[in-house]
Write a protein that holds these residues in place. Structure first.
Motif, PDB file in Angstrom:
ATOM      1  N   GLU A  13      32.661  60.438 133.029  1.00 22.75           N
ATOM      2  CA  GLU A  13      32.622  61.887 133.259  1.00 22.75           C
ATOM      3  C   GLU A  13      32.842  62.657 131.965  1.00 22.75           C
ATOM      4  OE1 GLU A  13      35.452  62.590 136.369  1.00 22.75           O
ATOM      5  OE2 GLU A  13      34.110  61.785 137.904  1.00 22.75           O
ATOM      6  N   LYS A  14      33.718  62.148 131.104  1.00 17.41           N
ATOM      7  CA  LYS A  14      33.993  62.816 129.827  1.00 17.41           C
ATOM      8  C   LYS A  14      32.779  62.777 128.899  1.00 17.41           C
ATOM      9  CE  LYS A  14      36.763  62.171 125.674  1.00 17.41           C
ATOM     10  NZ  LYS A  14      37.851  61.400 125.062  1.00 17.41           N
ATOM     11  N   TRP A  15      32.153  61.622 128.758  1.00 18.16           N
ATOM     12  CA  TRP A  15      31.070  61.451 127.796  1.00 18.16           C
ATOM     13  C   TRP A  15      29.707  61.913 128.316  1.00 18.16           C
ATOM     14  CZ3 TRP A  15      31.296  59.981 122.737  1.00 18.16           C
ATOM     15  CH2 TRP A  15      32.525  59.506 122.285  1.00 18.16           C
ATOM     16  N   LEU A  16      29.427  61.728 129.607  1.00 21.96           N
ATOM     17  CA  LEU A  16      28.088  62.004 130.121  1.00 21.96           C
ATOM     18  C   LEU A  16      28.014  63.222 131.033  1.00 21.96           C
ATOM     19  CD1 LEU A  16      27.016  58.335 130.796  1.00 21.96           C
ATOM     20  CD2 LEU A  16      26.343  59.794 128.876  1.00 21.96           C
ATOM     21  N   ASP A  49      14.716  63.079 129.141  1.00 23.06           N
ATOM     22  CA  ASP A  49      14.883  61.661 128.867  1.00 23.06           C
ATOM     23  C   ASP A  49      16.170  61.146 129.491  1.00 23.06           C
ATOM     24  OD1 ASP A  49      16.706  62.946 127.283  1.00 23.06           O
ATOM     25  OD2 ASP A  49      16.001  62.140 125.401  1.00 23.06           O
ATOM     26  N   ALA A  50      16.519  59.930 129.152  1.00 25.41           N
ATOM     27  CA  ALA A  50      17.762  59.326 129.638  1.00 25.41           C
ATOM     28  C   ALA A  50      18.691  59.070 128.455  1.00 25.41           C
ATOM     29  CB  ALA A  50      17.458  58.026 130.359  1.00 25.41           C
ATOM     30  N   VAL A  51      19.987  59.213 128.707  1.00 25.99           N
ATOM     31  CA  VAL A  51      21.013  58.941 127.699  1.00 25.99           C
ATOM     32  C   VAL A  51      21.848  57.782 128.213  1.00 25.99           C
ATOM     33  CG1 VAL A  51      23.023  59.876 126.508  1.00 25.99           C
ATOM     34  CG2 VAL A  51      21.075  61.354 127.003  1.00 25.99           C
ATOM     35  N   SER A  52      22.025  56.747 127.363  1.00 36.02           N
ATOM     36  CA  SER A  52      22.794  55.577 127.762  1.00 36.02           C
ATOM     37  C   SER A  52      23.966  55.351 126.826  1.00 36.02           C
ATOM     38  CB  SER A  52      21.914  54.325 127.739  1.00 36.02           C
ATOM     39  OG  SER A  52      20.893  54.421 128.672  1.00 36.02           O
ATOM     40  N   LEU A  53      25.060  54.885 127.398  1.00 34.86           N
ATOM     41  CA  LEU A  53      26.238  54.512 126.619  1.00 34.86           C
ATOM     42  C   LEU A  53      26.757  53.174 127.118  1.00 34.86           C
ATOM     43  CD1 LEU A  53      28.392  57.768 126.353  1.00 34.86           C
ATOM     44  CD2 LEU A  53      27.230  56.584 124.510  1.00 34.86           C
ATOM     45  N   PHE A  54      27.252  52.378 126.180  1.00 33.42           N
ATOM     46  CA  PHE A  54      27.941  51.142 126.526  1.00 33.42           C
ATOM     47  C   PHE A  54      29.442  51.406 126.503  1.00 33.42           C
ATOM     48  CE2 PHE A  54      23.938  49.251 125.389  1.00 33.42           C
ATOM     49  CZ  PHE A  54      23.862  48.134 126.210  1.00 33.42           C
TER      50      PHE A  54
END
Length: 77
Positions: A13-16, A49-54
């Motif tokens: 929730e914080k990052w995305l 677009d899409a944003v991805s995080l690991f």
């Protein structure tokens, strides 16, 4: 006062910042090689677009966006 964020949900929730218009989903999860640490890939669908995080699980139980350091050998005296 500093508080440790241990919840993967709080970090996502914080990052995305998911909303109804920008949903998120887990697109990959598993363990790294060779130390077998847990990781999760989360994707937020945006208009263009899409944003991805690991996210990586650390030894203290926290999830972070950077992998934990490998354990180093130490010589005790």
């Amino acid at each position: 006062m500093y508080t440790v964020e241990k919840s993967l949900r709080l970090l996502v929730e914080k990052w995305l910042m998911p909303t109804l218009a920008t949903p998120i989903r887990v697109t990959r999860f598993g363990r790294t090689h060779p130390d077998r640490r847990r990781f999760v890939r989360v994707e937020a669908l945006r208009q263009q677009d899409a944003v991805s995080l690991f996210f990586f699980r650390h030894d203290d139980g926290t999830w972070r966006v950077f992998p934990p350091e490998n354990a180093r050998l130490a010589i005790g005296g």
